[in-house]
Write a protein that holds these residues in place. Structure first.
Motif, PDB file in Angstrom:
ATOM      1  N   GLU A  70       0.883  -1.334   0.045  1.00  0.00           N
ATOM      2  CA  GLU A  70      -0.063  -0.134   0.104  1.00  0.00           C
ATOM      3  C   GLU A  70       0.998   1.204  -0.090  1.00  0.00           C
ATOM      4  OE1 GLU A  70      -2.605  -0.607   3.410  1.00  0.00           O
ATOM      5  OE2 GLU A  70      -3.893  -2.094   2.342  1.00  0.00           O
ATOM      6  N   LEU A  71       1.647   1.484  -1.233  1.00  0.00           N
ATOM      7  CA  LEU A  71       2.576   2.419  -0.985  1.00  0.00           C
ATOM      8  C   LEU A  71       1.780   3.942  -0.920  1.00  0.00           C
ATOM      9  CD1 LEU A  71       4.974   1.347  -3.985  1.00  0.00           C
ATOM     10  CD2 LEU A  71       4.786   0.455  -1.579  1.00  0.00           C
ATOM     11  N   TRP A  72       0.627   4.081  -1.400  1.00  0.00           N
ATOM     12  CA  TRP A  72      -0.037   5.263  -1.449  1.00  0.00           C
ATOM     13  C   TRP A  72      -0.218   5.629   0.231  1.00  0.00           C
ATOM     14  CZ3 TRP A  72      -4.583   5.439   1.653  1.00  0.00           C
ATOM     15  CH2 TRP A  72      -4.934   4.204   1.794  1.00  0.00           C
ATOM     16  N   ARG A  75       3.178   6.845   1.698  1.00  0.00           N
ATOM     17  CA  ARG A  75       3.730   8.086   1.209  1.00  0.00           C
ATOM     18  C   ARG A  75       2.591   9.054   2.245  1.00  0.00           C
ATOM     19  NH1 ARG A  75       3.884  10.590  -3.826  1.00  0.00           N
ATOM     20  NH2 ARG A  75       5.565  11.516  -2.384  1.00  0.00           N
ATOM     21  N   ARG A 170       7.424  -5.735  -6.837  1.00  0.00           N
ATOM     22  CA  ARG A 170       7.214  -5.250  -8.257  1.00  0.00           C
ATOM     23  C   ARG A 170       8.132  -6.083  -9.301  1.00  0.00           C
ATOM     24  NH1 ARG A 170       5.647  -0.040  -9.404  1.00  0.00           N
ATOM     25  NH2 ARG A 170       4.552  -0.556  -7.457  1.00  0.00           N
ATOM     26  N   ARG A 190       9.921   5.886 -14.569  1.00  0.00           N
ATOM     27  CA  ARG A 190       8.873   6.611 -13.691  1.00  0.00           C
ATOM     28  C   ARG A 190       7.551   6.360 -14.403  1.00  0.00           C
ATOM     29  NH1 ARG A 190      10.970  12.405 -12.348  1.00  0.00           N
ATOM     30  NH2 ARG A 190       8.867  12.051 -10.876  1.00  0.00           N
ATOM     31  N   HIS A 193       7.251   2.841 -12.667  1.00  0.00           N
ATOM     32  CA  HIS A 193       7.574   2.812 -11.332  1.00  0.00           C
ATOM     33  C   HIS A 193       7.593   4.139 -10.578  1.00  0.00           C
ATOM     34  CE1 HIS A 193       8.853  -1.441 -11.886  1.00  0.00           C
ATOM     35  NE2 HIS A 193       9.686  -0.950 -12.917  1.00  0.00           N
ATOM     36  N   ASP A 194       6.666   5.122 -10.929  1.00  0.00           N
ATOM     37  CA  ASP A 194       6.824   6.225 -10.389  1.00  0.00           C
ATOM     38  C   ASP A 194       6.624   6.187  -8.802  1.00  0.00           C
ATOM     39  OD1 ASP A 194       6.894   9.359 -10.679  1.00  0.00           O
ATOM     40  OD2 ASP A 194       5.037   9.292  -9.649  1.00  0.00           O
ATOM     41  N   ASP A 195       5.572   5.394  -8.495  1.00  0.00           N
ATOM     42  CA  ASP A 195       5.234   5.072  -7.052  1.00  0.00           C
ATOM     43  C   ASP A 195       6.430   4.912  -6.049  1.00  0.00           C
ATOM     44  OD1 ASP A 195       5.239   2.744  -8.100  1.00  0.00           O
ATOM     45  OD2 ASP A 195       3.186   2.126  -7.183  1.00  0.00           O
ATOM     46  N   GLN A 198       8.782   7.981  -5.926  1.00  0.00           N
ATOM     47  CA  GLN A 198       8.464   8.880  -4.955  1.00  0.00           C
ATOM     48  C   GLN A 198       8.535   8.448  -3.480  1.00  0.00           C
ATOM     49  OE1 GLN A 198       7.773  11.870  -5.854  1.00  0.00           O
ATOM     50  NE2 GLN A 198       7.561  11.580  -8.120  1.00  0.00           N
ATOM     51  N   LEU A 199       8.174   7.227  -3.390  1.00  0.00           N
ATOM     52  CA  LEU A 199       8.543   6.669  -2.051  1.00  0.00           C
ATOM     53  C   LEU A 199       9.915   6.549  -1.664  1.00  0.00           C
ATOM     54  CD1 LEU A 199       7.046   5.251   0.469  1.00  0.00           C
ATOM     55  CD2 LEU A 199       7.520   2.935  -0.472  1.00  0.00           C
TER      56      LEU A 199
END
Length: 259
Positions: A70-72, A75, A170, A190, A193-195, A198-199
């Motif tokens: 749950e990368l969101w 972040r 991933r 990105r 794999h942008d998430d 950003q992480l």
């Protein structure tokens, strides 16, 4: 008949002071001298410990979110962590309103107490990846429960371990030999794999802000006591300045050189 309410003045079941336990909280500031500025010193450091408690809570949540994919959520929690850490840096300015002369009036009362003995601060370092078991032997005044917490932090996964788990989920390699190649894949693609990128930036901001706090802290110590030894027996400012070179996520800093 009006509905039963358990909030506000109508319910009168829980007060502001009761919820926050303010009477007990405000009884915890007990100066060891009659010097007026000692209350400032105690208050600032107690507030630091409250922020440390919150940071541990939020970073544990971010670690769990990364492991769960749950990368969101990770972040979101890092955003809060960064905001708190900026407050930690700015809080040093409050302590610097105390002059060296005022501090020296009660400093002798503090020995051998020292910020070096902050168990929660060591927990934050361990959780962030800077694990050093030698601190357990140096925490002579820590309770059995506090030492148990530190041992637990040494054994549990770090934030970096959680990030590697997110990478592996991933399909990216995370062995020592392949991790830099995987980080480069994340950085260069990105769109996919942008998430993860950003992480990684969130981790780096955590690292950077902690470094800023350590630097700001050592400057404050030098301004207050110069080259005097610390009350806990450390070398004082020289020890703290050495710690400013600490990085939690060295590979993320090294990555810049490979881009």
């Amino acid at each position: 008949m009006p509905p039963d309410r358990s909030f506000g003045e109508e319910g009168a079941r829980l007060s502001y002071g009761g919820y926050l336990r303010l009477p007990a909280l405000l009884e915890q500031q007990e100066p060891q001298s009659s010097v007026p500025d000692e209350l400032l010193f105690i208050t600032v450091h107690q507030v630091y410990e409250l922020w440390f408690k919150l940071l541990l809570h939020e970073l544990e949540g971010a670690r769990a979110a990364m492991v769960a994919g749950e990368l969101w959520q990770a972040r979101h929690l890092f955003k809060r962590v960064h905001a708190v850490e900026r407050v930690l840096v700015e809080q040093v300015e409050v302590l610097e309103t105390m002059t060296p002369q005022d501090f020296l009036e009660f400093r002798s009362k503090l020995a051998p107490a020292s910020g070096f003995q902050s168990v929660q601060f060591r927990e934050l370092e361990f959780l962030s990846g800077a694990k050093d078991p030698r601190y357990l032997q140096r925490m002579r005044n820590a309770s059995a429960a506090e030492l148990a917490r530190l041992r637990s932090r040494l054994d549990e996964p770090t934030l970096w371990d959680a990030y590697l788990t997110a990478l592996s989920q991933r399909g990216l390699a995370v062995s020592d030999e392949e991790i830099m190649a995987s980080l480069l894949v994340v950085a260069r693609d990105r769109r996919t794999h942008d998430d993860l990128w950003q992480l990684a930036e969130d981790l780096l901001t955590h690292d950077e802000t902690c470094a800023l706090w350590r630097m700001r802290h050592v400057q404050m110590v030098e301004r207050q006591i110069g080259t005097k030894s610390g009350t806990g027996g450390s070398t004082g400012a020289p020890y703290l300045r050495e710690r400013t070179r600490l990085y939690y996520f060295p590979l993320l800093w090294e990555l810049r050189g490979w881009l």
